[in-house]
Design a protein around this motif. Structure first.
Motif, short mmCIF file in Angstrom:
data_model
loop_
_atom_site.label_atom_id
_atom_site.label_comp_id
_atom_site.label_asym_id
_atom_site.label_seq_id
_atom_site.Cartn_x
_atom_site.Cartn_y
_atom_site.Cartn_z
N LEU A 93 0.65 -1.13 -0.19
CA LEU A 93 -0.13 0.15 -0.14
C LEU A 93 0.89 1.15 0.14
O LEU A 93 0.49 2.30 -0.71
N ILE A 94 2.01 1.28 0.79
CA ILE A 94 2.73 2.48 0.83
C ILE A 94 3.68 2.48 -0.50
O ILE A 94 4.03 3.51 -1.10
N GLN A 95 4.24 1.38 -0.99
CA GLN A 95 5.03 1.61 -2.06
C GLN A 95 4.48 1.90 -3.45
O GLN A 95 4.78 2.65 -4.20
N ARG A 96 3.08 1.41 -3.69
CA ARG A 96 2.40 1.86 -4.60
C ARG A 96 1.36 2.85 -4.54
O ARG A 96 0.47 3.42 -5.28
N GLN A 97 1.61 3.72 -3.40
CA GLN A 97 1.03 5.02 -2.91
C GLN A 97 -0.59 4.97 -3.37
O GLN A 97 -1.17 5.72 -3.71
N ALA A 98 -1.15 3.94 -2.58
CA ALA A 98 -2.66 3.75 -2.54
C ALA A 98 -3.26 4.80 -1.56
O ALA A 98 -2.91 5.09 -0.60
N ARG A 99 -4.61 5.35 -2.04
CA ARG A 99 -5.05 6.29 -1.43
C ARG A 99 -5.80 5.40 0.06
O ARG A 99 -6.15 4.49 0.00
N GLU A 100 -5.85 6.04 1.15
CA GLU A 100 -6.34 5.67 2.21
C GLU A 100 -7.70 5.70 2.24
O GLU A 100 -8.63 4.79 2.83
N THR A 101 -8.37 6.58 1.83
CA THR A 101 -9.74 6.82 1.56
C THR A 101 -10.32 7.10 0.10
O THR A 101 -9.52 7.38 -0.74
#
Length: 245
Positions: A93-101
């Protein structure tokens, strides 16, 4: 084998090492042929692998002109594997810069892979639970797809309404501009008519005053002429009265 594995898209689902498609077929035939002693165990393992392959189909890809296949792993998961999966999910999630919301395709994909890996864990220990979780997964995906379709249709509907409102606003502005111009033209026409009315009234007043003046002069002339006629009549009648006397 490491170079081949590097060509495969990384996933949170645990897969076996890729093998040549021909080798995989030969291996399957040899395994089926060699089943003698533990027939029930082999059958159970084959059923589990078949269910796993139906839930998580093998991945096939071409490399150096050869066709490779990579099946999902049938190795039971341990507690450490679950903890590693949790860490891998957070890291991805961090590496691929996924949105939190909000809507995020990357976050959705990673959680789908995590759910598939959990289904793999459960299916190995209990195939029935794995099939039930598969139903849950398909229902969730269908529901998300329905929500996405509803969202897209609502967005397009909102855009259409916004365009209609913009067109309507433009039409109303043009109508207002036309009415304002028409009002100015009517005000100019009213001003012209008022000026014309004042001019006509002024001319009519002057004409009436002139007529009254002429009428007054005629009356005065007739009165004066009448007095003259009376005087002449009196003068004419005077000698006649004296002769009679």
């Amino acid at each position: 084998m490491a170079s081949i594995t590097g060509q495969v898209t990384q996933s949170l689902v645990k897969y076996d090492n890729p093998v040549l498609l021909t080798t995989a077929k030969d291996k399957k035939a040899a395994t089926t042929k060699g089943k003698t002693g533990s027939a029930s165990d082999a059958k159970s393992q084959a059923q589990t692998e078949e269910i796993l392959n139906s839930i998580l189909p093998p991945r096939e890809f071409d490399q150096n002109g050869q066709k490779w296949i990579q099946k999902v792993s049938a190795t039971p998961a341990t507690r450490q594997d679950v903890e590693a999966l949790n860490e891998a999910l957070d890291r991805a999630l961090i590496q691929r810069q996924a949105r939190e919301t909000g809507i995020c395709p990357i976050r959705e994909q990673l959680y789908d892979e995590c759910f598939d890996e959990l289904i793999r864990h459960v299916t190995i220990s209990c195939a029935e639970r794995g099939m039930l979780l598969l139903r849950v997964r398909e229902e969730l995906r269908m529901r998300v797809s329905a929500y996405q379709t509803l969202y897209e249709s609502s967005v397009s509907f909102g855009l259409r309404k916004a365009l209609q409102a913009e067109l309507g606003r433009t039409e109303q502005e043009e109508k207002i501009s036309h009415l304002l111009q028409e009002k100015k033209d009517l005000e100019k026409e009213v001003a012209k008519l008022k000026a014309r009315l004042e001019s006509v009234e002024k001319k009519e007043a002057e004409r009436r005053a002139l007529d009254e003046k002429k009428h007054t002069e005629e009356i005065q002339y007739l009165q004066h002429h009448n007095q003259q006629l009376k005087a002449q009549l009196v003068q004419a009648l005077g000698p006649q009265k004296k002769e009679k006397q």
